[in-house]
Design a protein around this motif. Structure first.
Motif, PDB file in Angstrom:
ATOM      1  N   TYR A 130       0.824  -1.212   0.000  1.00  0.00           N
ATOM      2  CA  TYR A 130       0.000   0.000   0.000  1.00  0.00           C
ATOM      3  C   TYR A 130       0.855   1.257   0.000  1.00  0.00           C
ATOM      4  O   TYR A 130       1.828   1.350   0.758  1.00  0.00           O
ATOM      5  CB  TYR A 130      -0.914   0.024   1.230  1.00  0.00           C
ATOM      6  N   ALA A 131       0.457   2.219  -0.837  1.00  0.00           N
ATOM      7  CA  ALA A 131       1.038   3.562  -0.772  1.00  0.00           C
ATOM      8  C   ALA A 131      -0.049   4.496  -0.257  1.00  0.00           C
ATOM      9  O   ALA A 131      -1.233   4.333  -0.585  1.00  0.00           O
ATOM     10  CB  ALA A 131       1.517   3.999  -2.150  1.00  0.00           C
ATOM     11  N   PHE A 132       0.350   5.439   0.577  1.00  0.00           N
ATOM     12  CA  PHE A 132      -0.588   6.382   1.196  1.00  0.00           C
ATOM     13  C   PHE A 132      -0.208   7.807   0.811  1.00  0.00           C
ATOM     14  O   PHE A 132       0.980   8.148   0.790  1.00  0.00           O
ATOM     15  CB  PHE A 132      -0.531   6.248   2.724  1.00  0.00           C
ATOM     16  N   PHE A 133      -1.214   8.612   0.542  1.00  0.00           N
ATOM     17  CA  PHE A 133      -0.977  10.009   0.199  1.00  0.00           C
ATOM     18  C   PHE A 133      -1.839  10.893   1.084  1.00  0.00           C
ATOM     19  O   PHE A 133      -3.021  10.621   1.284  1.00  0.00           O
ATOM     20  CB  PHE A 133      -1.341  10.269  -1.265  1.00  0.00           C
ATOM     21  N   SER A 134      -1.223  11.941   1.621  1.00  0.00           N
ATOM     22  CA  SER A 134      -1.978  12.913   2.409  1.00  0.00           C
ATOM     23  C   SER A 134      -1.189  14.210   2.464  1.00  0.00           C
ATOM     24  O   SER A 134       0.021  14.184   2.710  1.00  0.00           O
ATOM     25  CB  SER A 134      -2.216  12.379   3.828  1.00  0.00           C
ATOM     26  N   GLY A 135      -1.839  15.315   2.223  1.00  0.00           N
ATOM     27  CA  GLY A 135      -1.188  16.623   2.302  1.00  0.00           C
ATOM     28  C   GLY A 135       0.077  16.716   1.474  1.00  0.00           C
ATOM     29  O   GLY A 135       1.080  17.276   1.906  1.00  0.00           O
ATOM     30  N   GLY A 136       0.081  16.137   0.291  1.00  0.00           N
ATOM     31  CA  GLY A 136       1.237  16.220  -0.596  1.00  0.00           C
ATOM     32  C   GLY A 136       2.381  15.298  -0.216  1.00  0.00           C
ATOM     33  O   GLY A 136       3.461  15.357  -0.788  1.00  0.00           O
ATOM     34  N   GLU A 137       2.131  14.440   0.772  1.00  0.00           N
ATOM     35  CA  GLU A 137       3.177  13.540   1.233  1.00  0.00           C
ATOM     36  C   GLU A 137       2.805  12.096   0.893  1.00  0.00           C
ATOM     37  O   GLU A 137       1.638  11.755   0.837  1.00  0.00           O
ATOM     38  CB  GLU A 137       3.299  13.709   2.746  1.00  0.00           C
ATOM     39  N   LYS A 138       3.843  11.257   0.713  1.00  0.00           N
ATOM     40  CA  LYS A 138       3.602   9.849   0.412  1.00  0.00           C
ATOM     41  C   LYS A 138       4.336   8.967   1.427  1.00  0.00           C
ATOM     42  O   LYS A 138       5.439   9.299   1.867  1.00  0.00           O
ATOM     43  CB  LYS A 138       4.115   9.544  -1.004  1.00  0.00           C
ATOM     44  N   ALA A 139       3.702   7.871   1.789  1.00  0.00           N
ATOM     45  CA  ALA A 139       4.349   6.855   2.630  1.00  0.00           C
ATOM     46  C   ALA A 139       3.939   5.499   2.075  1.00  0.00           C
ATOM     47  O   ALA A 139       2.898   5.386   1.424  1.00  0.00           O
ATOM     48  CB  ALA A 139       3.908   6.995   4.081  1.00  0.00           C
ATOM     49  N   SER A 140       4.739   4.468   2.313  1.00  0.00           N
ATOM     50  CA  SER A 140       4.334   3.177   1.782  1.00  0.00           C
ATOM     51  C   SER A 140       4.795   2.004   2.638  1.00  0.00           C
ATOM     52  O   SER A 140       5.709   2.121   3.456  1.00  0.00           O
ATOM     53  CB  SER A 140       4.795   3.007   0.334  1.00  0.00           C
ATOM     54  N   ILE A 141       4.108   0.888   2.415  1.00  0.00           N
ATOM     55  CA  ILE A 141       4.348  -0.342   3.176  1.00  0.00           C
ATOM     56  C   ILE A 141       4.494  -1.512   2.211  1.00  0.00           C
ATOM     57  O   ILE A 141       3.626  -1.740   1.367  1.00  0.00           O
ATOM     58  CB  ILE A 141       3.173  -0.608   4.145  1.00  0.00           C
ATOM     59  N   ALA A 142       5.616  -2.234   2.313  1.00  0.00           N
ATOM     60  CA  ALA A 142       5.805  -3.436   1.492  1.00  0.00           C
ATOM     61  C   ALA A 142       6.549  -4.489   2.303  1.00  0.00           C
ATOM     62  O   ALA A 142       7.739  -4.352   2.592  1.00  0.00           O
ATOM     63  CB  ALA A 142       6.570  -3.102   0.214  1.00  0.00           C
ATOM     64  N   THR A 143       5.824  -5.519   2.715  1.00  0.00           N
ATOM     65  CA  THR A 143       6.455  -6.677   3.355  1.00  0.00           C
ATOM     66  C   THR A 143       5.923  -7.922   2.644  1.00  0.00           C
ATOM     67  O   THR A 143       4.957  -7.845   1.901  1.00  0.00           O
ATOM     68  CB  THR A 143       6.131  -6.784   4.862  1.00  0.00           C
ATOM     69  N   ASP A 144       6.554  -9.063   2.884  1.00  0.00           N
ATOM     70  CA  ASP A 144       6.132 -10.306   2.235  1.00  0.00           C
ATOM     71  C   ASP A 144       6.183 -10.174   0.719  1.00  0.00           C
ATOM     72  O   ASP A 144       5.175 -10.287   0.029  1.00  0.00           O
ATOM     73  CB  ASP A 144       4.727 -10.734   2.695  1.00  0.00           C
ATOM     74  N   THR A 145       7.388  -9.933   0.213  1.00  0.00           N
ATOM     75  CA  THR A 145       7.581  -9.932  -1.232  1.00  0.00           C
ATOM     76  C   THR A 145       8.956 -10.548  -1.515  1.00  0.00           C
ATOM     77  O   THR A 145       9.928 -10.230  -0.827  1.00  0.00           O
ATOM     78  CB  THR A 145       7.435  -8.510  -1.813  1.00  0.00           C
ATOM     79  N   GLY A 146       8.996 -11.473  -2.470  1.00  0.00           N
ATOM     80  CA  GLY A 146      10.237 -12.183  -2.754  1.00  0.00           C
ATOM     81  C   GLY A 146      11.265 -11.325  -3.461  1.00  0.00           C
ATOM     82  O   GLY A 146      12.460 -11.531  -3.334  1.00  0.00           O
ATOM     83  N   TYR A 147      10.776 -10.381  -4.235  1.00  0.00           N
ATOM     84  CA  TYR A 147      11.706  -9.444  -4.881  1.00  0.00           C
ATOM     85  C   TYR A 147      10.974  -8.156  -5.198  1.00  0.00           C
ATOM     86  O   TYR A 147       9.749  -8.055  -5.057  1.00  0.00           O
ATOM     87  CB  TYR A 147      12.365 -10.060  -6.104  1.00  0.00           C
ATOM     88  N   LEU A 148      11.726  -7.156  -5.595  1.00  0.00           N
ATOM     89  CA  LEU A 148      11.150  -5.862  -5.939  1.00  0.00           C
ATOM     90  C   LEU A 148      11.361  -5.651  -7.440  1.00  0.00           C
ATOM     91  O   LEU A 148      12.465  -5.369  -7.874  1.00  0.00           O
ATOM     92  CB  LEU A 148      11.818  -4.747  -5.130  1.00  0.00           C
ATOM     93  N   SER A 149      10.303  -5.831  -8.193  1.00  0.00           N
ATOM     94  CA  SER A 149      10.374  -5.593  -9.637  1.00  0.00           C
ATOM     95  C   SER A 149      10.522  -4.095  -9.878  1.00  0.00           C
ATOM     96  O   SER A 149      10.350  -3.286  -8.968  1.00  0.00           O
ATOM     97  CB  SER A 149       9.092  -6.087 -10.300  1.00  0.00           C
ATOM     98  N   ARG A 150      10.806  -3.723 -11.118  1.00  0.00           N
ATOM     99  CA  ARG A 150      10.909  -2.294 -11.428  1.00  0.00           C
ATOM    100  C   ARG A 150       9.587  -1.593 -11.166  1.00  0.00           C
ATOM    101  O   ARG A 150       9.554  -0.468 -10.672  1.00  0.00           O
ATOM    102  CB  ARG A 150      11.344  -2.103 -12.879  1.00  0.00           C
ATOM    103  N   GLY A 151       8.496  -2.285 -11.500  1.00  0.00           N
ATOM    104  CA  GLY A 151       7.174  -1.708 -11.267  1.00  0.00           C
ATOM    105  C   GLY A 151       6.923  -1.473  -9.788  1.00  0.00           C
ATOM    106  O   GLY A 151       6.357  -0.456  -9.388  1.00  0.00           O
ATOM    107  N   ALA A 175      11.157  -4.179   8.568  1.00  0.00           N
ATOM    108  CA  ALA A 175      10.072  -4.948   9.176  1.00  0.00           C
ATOM    109  C   ALA A 175      10.081  -6.409   8.742  1.00  0.00           C
ATOM    110  O   ALA A 175      10.830  -6.798   7.851  1.00  0.00           O
ATOM    111  CB  ALA A 175       8.740  -4.306   8.821  1.00  0.00           C
ATOM    112  N   HIS A 176       9.206  -7.186   9.402  1.00  0.00           N
ATOM    113  CA  HIS A 176       9.015  -8.607   9.123  1.00  0.00           C
ATOM    114  C   HIS A 176      10.352  -9.362   9.158  1.00  0.00           C
ATOM    115  O   HIS A 176      10.640 -10.204   8.299  1.00  0.00           O
ATOM    116  CB  HIS A 176       8.324  -8.805   7.764  1.00  0.00           C
ATOM    117  N   LEU A 177      11.171  -9.074  10.170  1.00  0.00           N
ATOM    118  CA  LEU A 177      12.444  -9.778  10.345  1.00  0.00           C
ATOM    119  C   LEU A 177      12.181 -11.215  10.785  1.00  0.00           C
ATOM    120  O   LEU A 177      11.308 -11.459  11.614  1.00  0.00           O
ATOM    121  CB  LEU A 177      13.289  -9.091  11.423  1.00  0.00           C
ATOM    122  N   SER A 178      12.924 -12.142  10.222  1.00  0.00           N
ATOM    123  CA  SER A 178      12.830 -13.533  10.640  1.00  0.00           C
ATOM    124  C   SER A 178      13.538 -13.692  11.977  1.00  0.00           C
ATOM    125  O   SER A 178      14.641 -13.177  12.169  1.00  0.00           O
ATOM    126  CB  SER A 178      13.484 -14.429   9.595  1.00  0.00           C
TER     127      SER A 178
END
Ligand SMILES: [Zn+2]
Ligand SMILES: [Zn+2]
Length: 274
Positions: free
Chosen positions: A133-154, A219-222
């Motif tokens: 999830y990406a979040f936007f508020s007041g011109g600012e962005k924050a995001s959360i990404a856990t549980d993913t095997g790799y980070l594609s360009r997209g 996050a999501h450290l083993s």
């Protein structure tokens, strides 16, 4: 301006359960609730919030460490639940009692909860339709990404421009290979549908720092295949090598498995300083 800042507050993180509070002004949502409903409400109280303030629970995927407490929270407090259509199908049996449920399609548009604009994006994980999830508020962005095997360009593109980010730093590849997991599980964790290593995480953060990221929570450290100090050091060193002043320009912290245990004093965002 400050009231629009988006805060990411990890209440629980790791394979024993995940739950992240996202706040912008008076808007509060949870990403996942993978511990008991009681643990969620207790942690919220310890962090200075109340379950009644939560306007929605955004689900990342159907694994138990992400959804355990959701049916009870939805039933008892009427909290609306949001998930991708595939995730919803995968968890439907357990979620019959959710009074308010909003499935969305991926890739799809964004939607609002209170003052937060939310943009879901697809992750790469061994689940039906895993979502970040990406979040936007007041011109600012924050995001959360856990549980993913790799980070594609997209995926990297979906994270770019985030001022704060909560990103998976799951394992040290060597600890994983020499550790106690059975071979098949090792392969799964390390696969492109598994979890991000410390090095993958560090590489992504170096790139994201050049797009405006100033704050990262690992996050999501083993518990078996990682060590909080090691995860912190790998990303810290990579960012420092990139020329970032790690005291002035960047805030790096590690999400603890349970940030707001009863006896601990509430200390949002920073669980470990090296
Ligand atoms: Zn998972
Ligand atoms: Zn997980």
């Amino acid at each position: 301006m400050h009231h629009d800042q988006i805060e990411l507050i990890p209440l629980f993180s790791g394979s024993s359960g995940n739950c992240i509070l996202v706040r912008a002004g008076s808007t509060c949502v949870l990403v996942d609730a993978g511990v008991s409903a009681r643990s969620v409400t207790t942690a919220l109280t310890a962090a200075g919030y109340d379950i009644g303030q939560i306007q929605g629970i955004l689900v990342t995927h159907e694994h138990a460490d992400h959804i355990k407490g959701i049916p009870m929270l939805a039933k008892k407090y009427g909290t609306p639940v949001y998930a991708s259509a595939g995730t919803w199908r995968a968890m439907h049996g357990k979620f019959r009692d959710c009074p308010h449920f909003s499935p969305f399609t991926l890739p799809g548009g964004s939607f609002y909860i209170g003052s937060l604009c939310i943009e879901p994006f697809a992750l790469s994980h061994d689940a039906a339709e895993p979502t970040g999830y990406a979040f936007f508020s007041g011109g600012e962005k924050a995001s959360i990404a856990t549980d993913t095997g790799y980070l594609s360009r997209g995926l990297i593109r979906a994270l770019e421009g985030s001022k704060s980010i909560l990103l998976e730093s799951n394992h040290d590849p060597e600890m994983l290979q020499t550790g106690p997991y059975p071979y098949v599980l090792k392969q799964r964790v390390a696969s492109r549908k598994g979890h991000l290593s410390n090095e993958d995480c560090a590489r992504a953060l170096v790139h994201l720092a050049n797009t405006g990221t100033e704050k990262a929570i690992l996050a999501h450290l083993s518990r078996q295949n990682n060590d909080p100090a090691l995860a912190h050091r790998v990303s810290f060193d990579a960012l420092a090598q990139e020329g970032l002043d790690m005291e002035r320009d960047f805030s790096l912290s590690v999400a603890a498995p349970a940030m707001f245990e009863k006896e601990k004093k509430a200390e949002p965002l920073v669980s470990l300083l090296i």
